[in-house]
Design an enzyme around this catalytic site. Structure first.
Site, PDB file in Angstrom:
ATOM      1  N   GLU A 153       0.711  -1.238   0.065  1.00 22.82           N
ATOM      2  CA  GLU A 153       0.026  -0.191   0.164  1.00 22.82           C
ATOM      3  C   GLU A 153       1.333   0.911  -0.365  1.00 22.82           C
ATOM      4  OE1 GLU A 153      -4.290   2.198   2.385  1.00 22.82           O
ATOM      5  OE2 GLU A 153      -2.923  -0.010   3.468  1.00 22.82           O
ATOM      6  N   LYS A 169      -8.959  -0.661   0.424  1.00 27.03           N
ATOM      7  CA  LYS A 169      -9.738  -0.614   1.266  1.00 27.03           C
ATOM      8  C   LYS A 169     -10.345  -1.923   1.017  1.00 27.03           C
ATOM      9  CE  LYS A 169      -9.346   0.314   6.146  1.00 27.03           C
ATOM     10  NZ  LYS A 169      -8.376  -0.467   6.222  1.00 27.03           N
TER      11      LYS A 169
END
Length: 350
Positions: A153, A169
């Site tokens: 990420e 997410k």
């Protein structure tokens, strides 16, 4: 402890020849190449290195890493405590205090040979067993920073005045397993990241070039979005970090409420986990900082290796499914660190 020289690795870059260590974010606007580690709780370590060169992560050396036994890992929250925490967060959501909160737990296991433990040797295993786009290592034993991350990420990428964040997410084994809840969660956090960047970016410059793209990683898939903006001329690294830290994807929305709930429910500090780890090239005004997920760190005081795992909790969360998500995120990485994961071409295909 063996005499471990300070170093940092990011992708194919190796940084050595430590020149300076500071906790002042304004140093990142000065000059030189900096390795950066920001703990979730706010401790910032910026290390300037004099020699930075292309150097691929070496192949693992048999016996170089002595990891914990596979059965020795313990969790700051066990299954009962974690699922109860999920229920508590849903109560906060029902009362309108928060829309989403990230609930995490820290895994710990004793190192069989703490004095000989080297995160760079662990990095070599991770590169083979769990390759990641934002993999990195910072080894500063004298400053209490020994991190090996296999982060998928992006927290902040910078090129001149352009800044970009890539919040994740939504996690599942396959794209078919992703739920409506995963998409809703991602959109919520994109709004939060837009607001964070909007505090330091020029008015109207914040855009979302990509929303809920599916990315495959070893053993799982993620939903990933991209948020981009142009920094105000007056904004430097201090302002950028103040506006965006801790990363939205590992806190919740609204961030202030989520942080208060996290503080009440979690029983161990997150440390480098869910913080930021990466590099800043002050001369070129470029940077790439990852969110410190899929991250190991050595705690010398306790003689243990630590690793964090968590999940984003929304009204649509099922407590047992969220626990299972934290297990999914941890299982492969803990196996690599404990030496029980057999890397094969098939196992690590992306």
């Amino acid at each position: 402890m063996h005499d471990l020289a300070p170093l940092a690795r990011f992708g194919g870059l190796l940084a050595t020849d430590l020149r300076d260590v500071t906790s002042d974010p304004e140093a990142l606007d000065s000059a030189g190449f900096w390795a950066v580690s920001a703990d979730f709780e706010g401790r910032l370590t910026c290390a300037r290195f004099g020699d930075v060169r292309e150097d691929p992560v070496p192949a693992p050396v048999p016996g170089a890493w002595h990891g914990p036994a596979a059965g020795d890992w313990t969790s700051s929250l066990d299954r009962a405590a974690y699922t109860e925490g999920v229920r508590r967060i849903r109560e906060h959501i029902a009362r309108g205090e928060v829309y989403q909160a990230n609930l995490c737990r820290v895994m710990s296991a004793p190192l069989p040979d703490p004095s000989g433990a080297d995160v760079d040797a662990l990095t070599a295993l991770l590169a083979r067993g769990n390759p990641a786009p934002y993999a990195g290592t910072i080894r500063l034993p004298a400053h209490g920073v020994e991190i090996a991350t296999a982060s998928p990420e992006l927290y902040l990428r910078r090129a001149g005045s352009t800044v970009e964040s890539g919040p994740i997410k939504g996690t599942a084994r396959t794209a078919e397993d992703l739920l409506e809840k995963d998409h809703a969660e991602n959109v919520m956090i994109v709004d939060l990241v837009r607001n964070d960047l909007g505090r330091v970016c020029a008015s109207g410059s914040v855009t979302v070039p990509e929303l809920c793209a599916i990315e495959s990683h070893p053993g799982l898939v993620h939903l990933v979005s991209t948020v981009r903006g142009e920094l105000q001329e007056s904004a430097g690294w201090r302002e950028l970090l103040d506006a965006t830290f801790p990363p939205g994807s590992v806190t919740g929305a609204p961030k202030s409420s989520a942080l208060r709930i996290i503080e009440a429910l979690e029983t161990a500090p997150r440390g480098p986990y869910c913080g930021g780890v990466g590099w800043v090239d002050a001369d070129r005004r470029t940077a790439e900082l990852a969110v410190g997920i899929r991250t190991f760190w050595i705690d010398r005081a306790e003689g243990v290796l630590r690793f964090g795992t968590g999940a984003g909790i929304t009204w649509g969360s099922d407590p047992e499914r969220e626990w299972a998500e934290t297990e999914l995120k941890a299982s492969r990485l803990l196996a690599v660190a404990s030496g029980t994961y057999e890397a094969s071409g098939k196992a690590i295909s992306r």
